[in-house]
Design a protein around this motif. Structure first.
Motif, PDB file in Angstrom:
ATOM      1  N   LEU A 279      55.203  45.274  44.679  1.00 41.33           N
ATOM      2  CA  LEU A 279      56.529  45.767  44.198  1.00 41.33           C
ATOM      3  C   LEU A 279      57.084  44.415  43.312  1.00 41.33           C
ATOM      4  N   VAL A 280      57.668  44.673  42.052  1.00 46.86           N
ATOM      5  CA  VAL A 280      58.355  43.764  41.657  1.00 46.86           C
ATOM      6  C   VAL A 280      59.649  43.646  42.322  1.00 46.86           C
ATOM      7  N   ASP A 281      59.855  42.492  43.161  1.00 48.20           N
ATOM      8  CA  ASP A 281      60.892  42.675  44.147  1.00 48.20           C
ATOM      9  C   ASP A 281      62.166  42.091  43.577  1.00 48.20           C
ATOM     10  N   ASP A 282      62.160  41.315  42.388  1.00 44.47           N
ATOM     11  CA  ASP A 282      63.208  40.851  41.868  1.00 44.47           C
ATOM     12  C   ASP A 282      63.650  41.212  40.377  1.00 44.47           C
ATOM     13  N   PHE A 283      64.729  41.113  39.930  1.00 38.14           N
ATOM     14  CA  PHE A 283      65.083  41.503  38.740  1.00 38.14           C
ATOM     15  C   PHE A 283      64.284  40.944  37.717  1.00 38.14           C
ATOM     16  N   HIS A 284      63.531  41.706  36.777  1.00 33.21           N
ATOM     17  CA  HIS A 284      62.597  41.144  35.973  1.00 33.21           C
ATOM     18  C   HIS A 284      62.924  41.318  34.477  1.00 33.21           C
ATOM     19  N   ILE A 285      62.955  40.256  33.612  1.00 30.98           N
ATOM     20  CA  ILE A 285      63.528  40.306  32.426  1.00 30.98           C
ATOM     21  C   ILE A 285      62.512  39.508  31.601  1.00 30.98           C
ATOM     22  N   ILE A 286      61.957  40.082  30.342  1.00 32.40           N
ATOM     23  CA  ILE A 286      60.665  39.464  29.693  1.00 32.40           C
ATOM     24  C   ILE A 286      61.111  39.565  28.285  1.00 32.40           C
ATOM     25  N   SER A 287      60.853  38.527  27.487  1.00 34.31           N
ATOM     26  CA  SER A 287      61.341  38.532  25.785  1.00 34.31           C
ATOM     27  C   SER A 287      60.119  38.744  25.150  1.00 34.31           C
ATOM     28  N   GLY A 288      60.387  39.354  23.976  1.00 32.63           N
ATOM     29  CA  GLY A 288      59.532  39.462  22.887  1.00 32.63           C
ATOM     30  C   GLY A 288      59.928  38.439  21.812  1.00 32.63           C
ATOM     31  N   LYS A 289      59.469  38.898  20.597  1.00 32.11           N
ATOM     32  CA  LYS A 289      59.704  38.174  19.289  1.00 32.11           C
ATOM     33  C   LYS A 289      61.207  38.214  18.907  1.00 32.11           C
ATOM     34  N   ASN A 290      61.607  39.438  18.958  1.00 27.91           N
ATOM     35  CA  ASN A 290      62.909  39.989  18.400  1.00 27.91           C
ATOM     36  C   ASN A 290      63.581  40.868  19.373  1.00 27.91           C
ATOM     37  N   SER A 291      63.241  40.419  20.898  1.00 30.29           N
ATOM     38  CA  SER A 291      63.556  41.280  21.878  1.00 30.29           C
ATOM     39  C   SER A 291      63.707  40.880  23.116  1.00 30.29           C
ATOM     40  N   ILE A 292      64.597  41.408  24.111  1.00 30.41           N
ATOM     41  CA  ILE A 292      64.511  41.386  25.668  1.00 30.41           C
ATOM     42  C   ILE A 292      64.309  42.658  26.303  1.00 30.41           C
ATOM     43  N   HIS A 293      63.664  42.704  27.114  1.00 32.93           N
ATOM     44  CA  HIS A 293      63.449  43.657  27.981  1.00 32.93           C
ATOM     45  C   HIS A 293      63.930  43.509  29.512  1.00 32.93           C
ATOM     46  N   VAL A 294      64.802  44.521  29.925  1.00 34.71           N
ATOM     47  CA  VAL A 294      65.070  44.304  31.466  1.00 34.71           C
ATOM     48  C   VAL A 294      64.071  45.463  32.056  1.00 34.71           C
ATOM     49  N   CYS A 295      63.015  44.758  32.661  1.00 33.21           N
ATOM     50  CA  CYS A 295      62.147  45.836  33.125  1.00 33.21           C
ATOM     51  C   CYS A 295      62.237  46.126  34.651  1.00 33.21           C
ATOM     52  N   ASN A 296      63.032  45.596  35.481  1.00 35.46           N
ATOM     53  CA  ASN A 296      63.226  45.805  36.668  1.00 35.46           C
ATOM     54  C   ASN A 296      64.609  45.537  37.144  1.00 35.46           C
ATOM     55  N   ALA A 297      65.333  46.454  37.359  1.00 39.27           N
ATOM     56  CA  ALA A 297      66.880  46.308  37.739  1.00 39.27           C
ATOM     57  C   ALA A 297      67.362  47.366  38.651  1.00 39.27           C
ATOM     58  N   PRO A 298      66.461  47.502  40.060  1.00 40.66           N
ATOM     59  CA  PRO A 298      67.294  48.493  40.969  1.00 40.66           C
ATOM     60  C   PRO A 298      68.385  47.799  41.664  1.00 40.66           C
ATOM     61  N   SER A 299      68.734  48.300  42.753  1.00 42.77           N
ATOM     62  CA  SER A 299      69.985  47.790  43.396  1.00 42.77           C
ATOM     63  C   SER A 299      69.590  46.480  43.884  1.00 42.77           C
ATOM     64  N   PRO A 300      70.475  45.275  43.888  1.00 42.58           N
ATOM     65  CA  PRO A 300      71.954  45.517  43.636  1.00 42.58           C
ATOM     66  C   PRO A 300      72.362  45.235  42.242  1.00 42.58           C
ATOM     67  N   ALA A 301      71.715  45.971  41.336  1.00 42.94           N
ATOM     68  CA  ALA A 301      71.893  45.791  39.833  1.00 42.94           C
ATOM     69  C   ALA A 301      73.488  46.174  39.581  1.00 42.94           C
ATOM     70  N   ALA A 302      73.790  47.175  40.291  1.00 40.56           N
ATOM     71  CA  ALA A 302      75.204  47.533  39.686  1.00 40.56           C
ATOM     72  C   ALA A 302      76.287  46.644  39.982  1.00 40.56           C
ATOM     73  N   THR A 303      76.107  46.249  41.379  1.00 40.53           N
ATOM     74  CA  THR A 303      77.053  45.026  41.664  1.00 40.53           C
ATOM     75  C   THR A 303      76.806  43.684  40.975  1.00 40.53           C
ATOM     76  N   ALA A 304      75.602  43.518  40.638  1.00 38.67           N
ATOM     77  CA  ALA A 304      75.234  42.265  39.772  1.00 38.67           C
ATOM     78  C   ALA A 304      75.253  42.405  38.345  1.00 38.67           C
ATOM     79  N   SER A 305      76.051  43.596  37.855  1.00 33.73           N
ATOM     80  CA  SER A 305      75.785  43.960  36.376  1.00 33.73           C
ATOM     81  C   SER A 305      76.271  42.928  35.345  1.00 33.73           C
ATOM     82  N   ILE A 306      77.604  42.388  35.907  1.00 30.40           N
ATOM     83  CA  ILE A 306      78.155  41.390  35.030  1.00 30.40           C
ATOM     84  C   ILE A 306      77.165  40.181  34.909  1.00 30.40           C
ATOM     85  N   GLN A 307      76.696  39.575  36.008  1.00 33.57           N
ATOM     86  CA  GLN A 307      75.754  38.408  36.046  1.00 33.57           C
ATOM     87  C   GLN A 307      74.524  38.850  35.287  1.00 33.57           C
TER      88      GLN A 307
END
Length: 404
Positions: free
Chosen positions: A355-383
């Motif tokens: 399992l991808v246990d942490d928030f996972h963000i990857i970057s492309g050439k002209n892009s960013i992809h938030v590929c794993n943001a389960p709980s506590p993503a709502a709590t942490a949304s501003i961060q």
């Protein structure tokens, strides 16, 4: 031509858009959401808890962002008049074999910088008179809020800064070019210098459509709930959680007092046969076949099959669900509960079965992809929004809209 296009109108996508308006007020921002309103899926179906960060490994994004994000969320709610309640919660050990696990969790909370307290059965009874436990952790900074209202406020802030908010607009294809990104939707094509993928349950598919190799797949897990009938709500004063099973990546059934006064009990965690499958009968052959053909699913199924079977028993047997709830509150009975809406957790799973246990963000050439943001993503949304914007490369931040 937009400077930034955001795919996904859940709480993470909207918080990212809000952060962009604060940091680059001259930027042209586009938010695309396939549903006809904001925060329909994970955000709109979660339990509304403002998490403290006690469960997460020290140094992880989840631990850091939850701790900082809970404070930021409370400040945001205070500033914008959003109803919330820092009611606190207790994590309860009901069996002797859970006491060492409770001690480990307490130490993790201390390592994460939380002002938590270990309490015995007498103090637990003072806080939650109907809970039966040998010991507990009191987490006073945990709270509750309506995250759909938070998300709608994020959206209104984006709109007030001139952002272009498009509902009922489904992204069908993304093409990265030397000069930016072409986005094809059911409502026509859009061009942007940069795209940010916050598509939640469909984040892996959006990433692949943009040519990204993520080595992960979103596997949807449905969390089913009951609601305690009004005449029995007195049984729950705050938030009541069991000690989580370290052999299983979910927190176990618990009690949550919601904004508005009602109380939910749950969730379990079962494989959903559709990415947006909130009912047991919801099946999407494409979604299901993708999961069943994925090697990582069978590897994790082999590891957790016993726990998975227990979750399915709770799904189809109210009596089994009630027995789990009675471990915390022995007085609760089947007649005290009525079905409540389910939620879906978008859990990223690697091909090797981890399992991808942490928030996972990857970057492309002209892009960013938030590929794993389960709980506590709502709590942490501003961060999370701040972290995403931090990752936008400097060459993208042209002089026409960057802050000097």
């Amino acid at each position: 031509m937009y400077d930034f296009a955001i795919v996904g109108g859940g709480i993470v996508g909207l918080s990212t858009g809000m952060e962009l308006t604060q940091r680059y007020p001259k930027a042209k921002i586009l938010v695309l959401e396939k549903e006809d309103r904001w925060a329909v899926h994970q955000t709109g179906h979660n339990s509304g808890v403002i998490h403290s960060g006690i469960y997460y490994k020290q140094g992880s994004f989840k631990a850091k962002f939850a701790r900082e994000g809970s404070r930021a969320m409370v400040e945001f709610c205070q500033k914008h008049g959003i109803e919330h309640d820092i009611c606190g919660k207790v994590i309860v050990a009901t069996k002797k074999e859970e006491l060492p696990l409770l001690d480990n969790l307490f130490q993790r909370g201390l390592d994460n910088g939380l002002a938590i307290h270990k309490i015995g059965p007498e103090e637990l009874k003072e806080i939650e008179p109907h809970v039966s436990g040998l010991a507990a952790i009191r987490v006073p900074m945990a709270g509750i809020v309506n995250y759909k209202q938070v998300s709608e406020t994020y959206a209104s802030i984006i709109a007030s800064h001139g952002g272009d908010l498009r509902l009922s607009t489904r992204v069908e294809k993304i093409v990265e070019t030397n000069h930016g990104v072409e986005i094809e939707t059911n409502k026509g094509s859009f061009r942007a210098s940069y795209i940010i993928n916050c598509a939640g349950l469909h984040s892996d598919r959006v990433a692949r459509s943009g040519g990204m190799n993520t080595d992960m797949k979103i596997v949807p897990f449905r969390g089913e709930y009951y609601e305690i009938k009004p005449e029995k709500r007195y049984l729950v004063k705050h938030l009541i959680y069991p000690v989580p099973n370290p052999a299983f990546p979910f927190l176990g059934v618990h009690y949550t007092r919601m904004i508005g006064g009602h109380v939910e009990a749950g969730p379990n965690a079962v494989l959903a046969f559709k990415r947006e499958g909130y009912q047991k009968t919801d099946i999407n052959l494409k979604d299901l076949s993708e999961v069943l053909a994925y090697p990582g699913f069978w590897k994790i199924a082999a590891k957790y099959w016993r726990e998975g079977m227990e979750e399915y028993v709770r799904s189809f047997s109210k009596a089994a669900f009630v027995r789990s709830l009675q471990e915390l509150i022995p007085e609760i009975q089947a007649g005290d509960l009525e079905p409540a809406p389910a939620g879906i957790r978008a859990q990223a799973l690697k091909s090797d079965g981890t399992l991808v246990d942490d928030f996972h963000i990857i970057s492309g050439k002209n892009s960013i992809h938030v590929c794993n943001a389960p709980s506590p993503a709502a709590t942490a949304s501003i961060q999370i929004g701040k972290a995403v914007v931090d990752r936008i490369p400097e060459p993208t931040l042209t002089k026409k809209y960057a802050i000097s």
